[in-house]
Enzyme design. Structure first.
Site, PDB file in Angstrom:
ATOM      1  N   ASP A  16       0.618  -0.755   0.357  1.00 64.04           N
ATOM      2  CA  ASP A  16      -0.173  -0.065   0.211  1.00 64.04           C
ATOM      3  C   ASP A  16       0.780   1.319   0.152  1.00 64.04           C
ATOM      4  O   ASP A  16       1.762   1.629   0.690  1.00 64.04           O
ATOM      5  CB  ASP A  16      -0.849  -0.276   1.373  1.00 64.04           C
ATOM      6  N   ASN A  46      -3.854  -9.498   5.262  1.00 64.03           N
ATOM      7  CA  ASN A  46      -4.106  -8.642   6.838  1.00 64.03           C
ATOM      8  C   ASN A  46      -4.545  -9.592   7.781  1.00 64.03           C
ATOM      9  O   ASN A  46      -4.182  -9.711   9.091  1.00 64.03           O
ATOM     10  CB  ASN A  46      -5.296  -7.612   6.430  1.00 64.03           C
ATOM     11  N   GLU A 156     -10.575 -10.666  -3.038  1.00 64.36           N
ATOM     12  CA  GLU A 156      -8.971 -10.106  -3.869  1.00 64.36           C
ATOM     13  C   GLU A 156      -8.260 -10.779  -4.709  1.00 64.36           C
ATOM     14  O   GLU A 156      -7.405 -10.217  -5.207  1.00 64.36           O
ATOM     15  CB  GLU A 156      -8.142  -9.070  -2.974  1.00 64.36           C
ATOM     16  N   THR A 254     -20.409  -7.642  10.545  1.00 64.03           N
ATOM     17  CA  THR A 254     -20.244  -7.405  11.774  1.00 64.03           C
ATOM     18  C   THR A 254     -21.243  -5.590  11.415  1.00 64.03           C
ATOM     19  O   THR A 254     -20.980  -5.590  10.164  1.00 64.03           O
ATOM     20  CB  THR A 254     -18.692  -7.350  11.635  1.00 64.03           C
ATOM     21  N   ASP A 291     -10.704  -7.301   9.401  1.00 63.42           N
ATOM     22  CA  ASP A 291      -9.499  -8.535   9.380  1.00 63.42           C
ATOM     23  C   ASP A 291      -9.266  -8.842  10.254  1.00 63.42           C
ATOM     24  O   ASP A 291      -8.799 -10.142  10.880  1.00 63.42           O
ATOM     25  CB  ASP A 291      -8.630  -7.788   8.046  1.00 63.42           C
TER      26      ASP A 291
HETATM   27  P1  ADP Z   1     -15.019  -3.444   8.404  1.00 62.21           P
HETATM   28  O1  ADP Z   1     -13.580  -3.088   8.685  1.00 62.21           O
HETATM   29  O2  ADP Z   1     -15.074  -4.681   7.129  1.00 62.21           O
HETATM   30  O3  ADP Z   1     -15.889  -3.044   7.367  1.00 62.21           O
HETATM   31  P2  ADP Z   1     -17.125  -3.451  10.654  1.00 62.21           P
HETATM   32  O4  ADP Z   1     -16.626  -1.746   9.893  1.00 62.21           O
HETATM   33  O5  ADP Z   1     -18.233  -3.792  10.630  1.00 62.21           O
HETATM   34  O6  ADP Z   1     -16.420  -4.422   9.293  1.00 62.21           O
HETATM   35  O7  ADP Z   1     -16.207  -3.660  11.919  1.00 62.21           O
HETATM   36  C1  ADP Z   1     -16.198  -5.230  12.251  1.00 62.21           C
HETATM   37  C2  ADP Z   1     -16.081  -4.849  13.275  1.00 62.21           C
HETATM   38  O8  ADP Z   1     -14.607  -4.140  14.199  1.00 62.21           O
HETATM   39  C3  ADP Z   1     -16.916  -4.745  14.485  1.00 62.21           C
HETATM   40  O9  ADP Z   1     -17.736  -5.794  14.405  1.00 62.21           O
HETATM   41  C4  ADP Z   1     -16.973  -4.624  15.761  1.00 62.21           C
HETATM   42  O10 ADP Z   1     -16.094  -5.588  16.098  1.00 62.21           O
HETATM   43  C5  ADP Z   1     -15.322  -3.383  15.399  1.00 62.21           C
HETATM   44  N1  ADP Z   1     -15.367  -2.029  15.224  1.00 62.21           N
HETATM   45  C6  ADP Z   1     -15.553  -1.348  13.891  1.00 62.21           C
HETATM   46  N2  ADP Z   1     -15.724  -0.190  15.114  1.00 62.21           N
HETATM   47  C7  ADP Z   1     -15.508   0.010  16.250  1.00 62.21           C
HETATM   48  C8  ADP Z   1     -15.589   0.990  17.442  1.00 62.21           C
HETATM   49  N3  ADP Z   1     -16.330   2.372  16.691  1.00 62.21           N
HETATM   50  N4  ADP Z   1     -15.656   1.080  18.523  1.00 62.21           N
HETATM   51  C9  ADP Z   1     -15.311  -0.779  18.992  1.00 62.21           C
HETATM   52  N5  ADP Z   1     -15.837  -1.603  17.738  1.00 62.21           N
HETATM   53  C10 ADP Z   1     -15.508  -1.677  16.459  1.00 62.21           C
END
Ligand code: ADP
EC number: 2.7.1.15
Length: 345
Positions: A16, A46, A156, A254, A291
Site C-alpha cells: 500500500d 491482513n 481479492e 459485523t 480483518d
Molecule cells: P469492516 O472493517 O469490514 O468494514 P466493520 O466496520 O463492521 O468491518 O467492523 C468490524 C468490527 O470491528 C465490528 O464488528 C466491531 O467488532 C469492531 N469495530 C468497528 N468499529 C468499532 C467502534 N467504533 N468501536 C468498537 N468496535 C468497533
C-alpha cells in the site's frame, strides 16, 4: 489426542502506497502533498496476520500454525523488506507465497484527502493476485501435510478461484471448515449454490446489503435506508435464508460501532444474538477492524477443531466476543496490520 491446529489463508498480498494531501489535485495540476508512506497490505495477508497474532499466547509461544497462500512478483524489494518480514514476525509462514516471474506484486495507491475528513481515494492494481488461479496447485499446497482445520478466503483473488476452492473444500473429499469473507464482494456477486455446505460466512453491513441484492428471494424483505443500521428483522431473514438454502452453519454480520450479529444453526438448535461493540474512548482508525475480527474468529474456531471434531459444540458467542474485543483494540490504533493486537495483549 489434540493436535496443533492449522489455518491456511488463501488470498491477496499488496503493498500500500499512502499519500496524504491537503486536497486532491485537479486535472493537469501538480501539488505538494504532505507525506507518502509504504505499508504491507492486502485483505488476505491482513487476515493471515490477524490469525497469526491471535495465536500468540505469550510473546514466545503460538498455539496455532498459520500459513499464507498467494502470489507476489518475483524479486520485489517491498515484499522482501516489508511484507514478508511483517508476516513472519506475526507468526505467519510464507512458504505458500509464490514469487511469480513477469508480474508485479499487487498494489494499492491510497490518496488520503486531509481536507475532507480523511476521505480516501484508492487505486488497486491486482498484479500477481490476479494470477492466483491454479486450483490444483493451491489445493496441493493447502493440503500438503493433511487437510487444514480451517481455510480462510476473501474476495481479492479471482472469483473463479474462490468459487473453485469453495467447491473443493466443501466437498466430501477435502471437507474442511471454510471461513469465507466475500470482501470486497465480486461485482457479479456470489451464487447461492457456491455457498452450499459452507461452515462460516462473515460479512460487514455493505457486503450484507450486496447479498440482499443478488438473492431474488430476499428482494421482497423490507430493507432499511443505506445510511441506517440494518434491522434485526433484515438480519434474521437473511441468515434464515442462508441457513436453509445453503446450509451455512454460522453467519456473522459485523456492524461497525454497533457490534456484531451472529446466527448459528444446527439441526438441533438455533443460537442468534447481537453483541454490542466494546465501548472505546477514541476511535483512531477503523482500517483492518474487519480483518482483525475474521482472524481472531478463525483462530478460535481452529483451536476448537483441534480438540473436538465438528463445529456443533463451538461456543460461537465466546468466539465472537473475543474477536469483537480484538477489533475494538484495532480501531484505537493507526494502520492496518500494525494495529492488529497480539493474543496476549
Ligand atoms: P469492516 O472493517 O469490514 O468494514 P466493520 O466496520 O463492521 O468491518 O467492523 C468490524 C468490527 O470491528 C465490528 O464488528 C466491531 O467488532 C469492531 N469495530 C468497528 N468499529 C468499532 C467502534 N467504533 N468501536 C468498537 N468496535 C468497533
Amino acid at each position: 489426542m489434540a493436535h496443533k491446529p492449522v489455518i491456511r489463508v488463501v488470498g491477496s498480498l499488496n503493498i500500500d502506497f499512502v499519500t496524504r494531501t491537503p486536497r486532491v489535485p485537479g486535472p493537469g495540476e501538480t501539488l505538494s502533498a504532505t507525506s507518502m508512506t509504504v505499508h504491507p497490505g492486502g485483505k488476505g495477508s491482513n487476515q493471515a496476520v490477524a490469525c497469526g497474532k491471535a495465536a500468540f499466547t505469550s510473546p514466545s509461544s503460538q498455539d496455532v500454525v498459520v500459513e499464507m497462500i498467494g502470489a507476489v512478483g518475483a524479486n520485489d524489494p517491498y515484499y522482501a523488506s516489508l511484507l514478508k518480514p511483517t508476516l513472519e514476525k506475526s507468526g505467519v509462514s510464507t512458504t505458500g507465497v509464490e514469487e511469480m516471474e513477469g508480474v508485479q506484486t499487487g498494489t494499492a495507491t491510497i490518496i488520503v484527502d486531509e481536507g475532507s475528513h480523511g476521505e480516501n481515494r484508492i487505486l488497486v492494481v491486482p498484479g500477481a493476485n490476479a494470477r492466483v488461479n491454479d486450483l490444483a496447485k493451491i489445493i496441493e499446497t493447502a493440503t500438503k501435510d493433511g487437510i487444514p482445520d480451517v481455510v480462510v478466503m476473501q474476495g481479492e483473488i479471482p472469483r473463479s478461484t474462490v468459487l473453485g476452492l469453495l467447491k473443493a473444500f466443501n466437498s466430501p473429499h477435502y471437507k474442511t471448515c471454510v471461513i469465507f469473507n466475500p470482501a470486497p464482494m465480486f461485482p457479479e456477486g456470489v451464487p447461492i449454490d457456491a455457498l452450499k455446505g459452507l461452515a462460516v460466512l462473515v460479512v460487514n453491513e455493505t457486503e450484507c446489503r450486496q447479498l440482499f441484492t443478488c438473492v431474488d428471494e430476499l428482494k421482497t424483505v423490507p430493507t432499511s435506508g443505506l445510511d441506517e443500521p440494518m434491522t434485526e428483522l433484515e438480519l434474521n431473514r437473511l441468515t434464515t435464508y442462508l441457513h436453509n438454502k445453503a446450509g451455512i452453519l454460522i453467519v456473522v454480520v459485523t456492524l461497525g460501532s454497533q457490534g456484531v450479529y451472529y446466527s448459528f444453526e444446527t439441526p438441533d438448535f438455533l443460537d442468534r444474538s447481537l453483541i454490542p461493540a466494546v465501548k472505546v474512548e477514541r476511535v483512531v482508525d477503523t482500517t483492518g477492524a474487519g480483518d482483525t475480527f475474521v482472524g481472531y474468529f478463525a483462530t478460535a474456531v481452529a483451536r476448537h477443531l483441534a480438540q473436538v471434531k465438528g463445529l456443533e459444540n463451538l461456543n460461537v458467542r465466546e468466539a465472537v466476543g473475543r474477536a469483537n474485543e480484538a477489533a475494538a483494540k484495532c480501531v484505537q490504533r493507526n494502520g492496518a496490520m500494525e494495529s492488529i493486537p497480539f493474543g496476549y495483549e
